[in-house]
Design an enzyme around this catalytic site. Structure first.
Site, mmCIF file in Angstrom:
data_model
loop_
_atom_site.group_PDB
_atom_site.id
_atom_site.type_symbol
_atom_site.label_atom_id
_atom_site.label_comp_id
_atom_site.label_asym_id
_atom_site.label_seq_id
_atom_site.Cartn_x
_atom_site.Cartn_y
_atom_site.Cartn_z
ATOM 1 N N SER A 91 0.997 -1.213 -0.048
ATOM 2 C CA SER A 91 -0.039 -0.116 -0.062
ATOM 3 C C SER A 91 1.023 1.169 -0.017
ATOM 4 O O SER A 91 1.631 1.460 0.914
ATOM 5 C CB SER A 91 -0.985 -0.090 1.098
ATOM 6 O OG SER A 91 -1.412 1.423 1.313
ATOM 7 N N SER A 93 -0.200 4.626 0.322
ATOM 8 C CA SER A 93 -0.332 5.582 1.279
ATOM 9 C C SER A 93 0.255 4.908 2.696
ATOM 10 O O SER A 93 0.672 5.768 3.552
ATOM 11 C CB SER A 93 -1.816 5.780 1.482
ATOM 12 O OG SER A 93 -2.596 4.593 1.652
ATOM 13 N N ASP A 253 -11.421 5.785 -0.775
ATOM 14 C CA ASP A 253 -10.107 6.223 -0.119
ATOM 15 C C ASP A 253 -10.068 7.406 -0.209
ATOM 16 O O ASP A 253 -10.154 7.983 -1.327
ATOM 17 C CB ASP A 253 -8.979 5.383 -1.236
ATOM 18 C CG ASP A 253 -7.769 5.537 -0.633
ATOM 19 O OD1 ASP A 253 -7.233 6.526 -0.087
ATOM 20 O OD2 ASP A 253 -6.743 4.641 -0.782
ATOM 21 N N GLY A 258 -1.725 5.143 -3.513
ATOM 22 C CA GLY A 258 -0.312 4.846 -4.126
ATOM 23 C C GLY A 258 -0.399 3.829 -4.990
ATOM 24 O O GLY A 258 0.034 3.805 -6.173
#
Length: 344
Positions: A91, A93, A253, A258
Site C-alpha cells: 500500500s 499511502s 479512499d 499509491g
C-alpha cells in the site's frame, strides 16, 4: 482494571487517509519472510487487526501498519499492512505514513536533507527517499514493487449496471479500472456514496468474471479494488487526473492511493500515453495529491511491466495506547452493516 493487552500506535494520515502505525506492544510474528508474517497474522492471529480496526476502538475508514524487524538483510524495517477486511501485499499511502512515523519518532535515524532507507513489505522490498528538514519528514518518495497490466478493454457484465469495458492491473493490489465519465462521475465529494455503491458492484462482478493471479506469487490473486479514472489532462508540467478508489467493505479512499496510482501508470504506459520519467499528478476525491512517475520498465513473469515511484506527505495526528480490559465483552470488536457493508 485488569489489563490483558496494550498496543501503542502513532496516529497518521496522508492525503486525508488515516493509516496508523503500531510502534509497541507486538514483539514479532512467526515467518521467514514478511509475506509469511502477513499470512500468519491473516490466518492465525487476526485478533490484532480486529482489536484495532473494528469497533468500538477502530473505524471503517482506518488502516493500520505493524512495524516488525526485517527478514531481508537489505531492509531497515519491515511492516505488515492491515485494512478493514484484508491484508494487502503493498500500500502506497501506508508506506508513506509508516516511513514518516519511523523517522519522526526516532525509531529510525533521520538524516537531513534526505534519508534513504529500505522497507520490507509483504509484496517486496521498497526503496525510499524521505525529504527531511528541521526534524520533519516533508515528503516520502518510494519505488514500488513491479506493476503490470492483466488486460485492457475487457468486457464485464455487472448486475443492475450492464456491460462495461474495463482494464485490470496490478499496482501492489489488483485493480479493476473504470472510466468515471461513463457513470457521469466527476469524482467530487457529493458523489462518494454513489461511487461506492457502483464500485462495490463492479468489484464483485470483476472478481468472479476476470481471473487475476500474480504470475510470480500465486497467493496474490483476485481483483479487490475498483478505481474510477477521471479524464487525463496534459499540461506543461506533465499529466494529471482525478481518481477514486473503492475500498471494501464499502468506502472511498480519501488519499490519491499509491497502489492505485501505480496500477494506473501501468495502464497508461501499456496504452502509450506516458513515458518513463514523465510526471503524473494523481488527485483524490478531496483534492489531495500524489506524484508518480515510471522509473524502470521490466518484465513480471513474462509480462511487460513497470516500476513506478510515488511521492506524498504524511502527518502525525496523535499518539494512542489501545488497551484490553480482561472483562471487556468485545475483545476483538464487532461490525454492523450500517457502516461495514457486506457484499451481496
Amino acid at each position: 482494571m485488569k489489563m490483558k493487552r496494550m498496543v501503542s500506535v502513532v496516529g497518521m494520515h496522508t492525503g486525508g487517509e488515516r493509516n496508523d502505525v503500531i510502534t509497541g506492544g507486538v514483539l514479532d510474528v512467526p515467518g521467514k519472510t514478511m509475506f509469511e508474517k502477513m499470512r500468519y497474522l491473516e490466518t492465525q492471529a487476526d485478533d490484532l487487526r480486529k482489536f484495532l480496526l473494528q469497533e468500538p476502538r477502530g473505524t471503517v475508514t482506518q488502516c493500520i501498519n505493524l512495524v516488525l524487524p526485517p527478514c531481508d538483510r537489505q531492509a531497515d524495517a519491515g511492516f505488515v499492512i492491515m485494512e478493514s477486511e484484508h491484508y494487502p501485499p503493498m500500500s502506497g499511502s501506508n508506506t508513506i505514513c509508516t516511513v514518516t512515523a519511523l523517522l519522526e519518532t526516532g525509531m529510525l535515524p533521520m538524516q537531513e536533507p534526505y534519508t534513504d532507507l529500505t522497507l520490507e513489505a509483504p509484496g517486496g522490498l521498497i526503496k525510499v527517499r524521505a525529504e527531511c528538514r528541521d526534524g520533519k519528514c516533508l515528503n516520502v518518495r518510494f519505488a514500488n514493487v513491479p506493476c503490470f497490466v492483466f488486460g485492457l478493454d475487457l468486457p464485464l457484465e455487472v448486475p443492475g449496471i450492464g456491460t462495461l469495458t474495463v482494464d485490470v492491473a496490478y499496482g501492489g493490489m489488483i485493480y479493476v479500472l473504470v472510466n468515471a465519465a461513463a457513470f457521469g462521475f466527476s469524482i467530487v465529494p457529493d458523489e462518494a456514496a454513489d461511487m461506492v455503491e457502483a464500485g462495490e458492484a463492479i468489484k464483485a462482478a470483476a472478481a468472479v468474471q476476470i481471473p487475476a493471479v500474480h504470475p510470480e506469487n500465486p497467493q496474490i490473486h483476485t481483483i479487490n479494488q475498483t478505481l474510477f479514472a477521471g479524464p487525463l489532462e496534459r499540461g506543461p508540467d506533465g499529466l494529471s487526473s482525478r481518481n477514486g478508489v473503492i475500498v471494501s467493505p464499502g468506502r472511498l479512499d480519501r488519499s490519491p492511493c499509491g497502489t492505485g496510482t501505480s496500477a494506473r501508470l501501468a495502464v497508461l504506459h501499456a496504452r502509450g500515453l506516458i513515458e518513463p520519467g514523465e510526471r503524473f499528478v494523481h488527485k483524490s476525491i478531496i483534492g489531495s495529491e500524489f506524484t508518480g512517475e515510471i522509473v524502470e520498465t521490466l518484465t513480471v513473469g513474462g509480462k511487460p511491466g513497470i516500476r513506478p515511484a510515488i511521492s506524498g506527505g504524511a502527518w502525525i495526528t496523535g499518539f494512542h495506547q489501545y488497551v484490553l480490559d480482561s472483562s471487556d465483552p468485545f475483545p476483538t470488536g464487532y461490525t454492523l452493516n450500517d457502516l461495514w457493508k457486506k457484499r451481496a
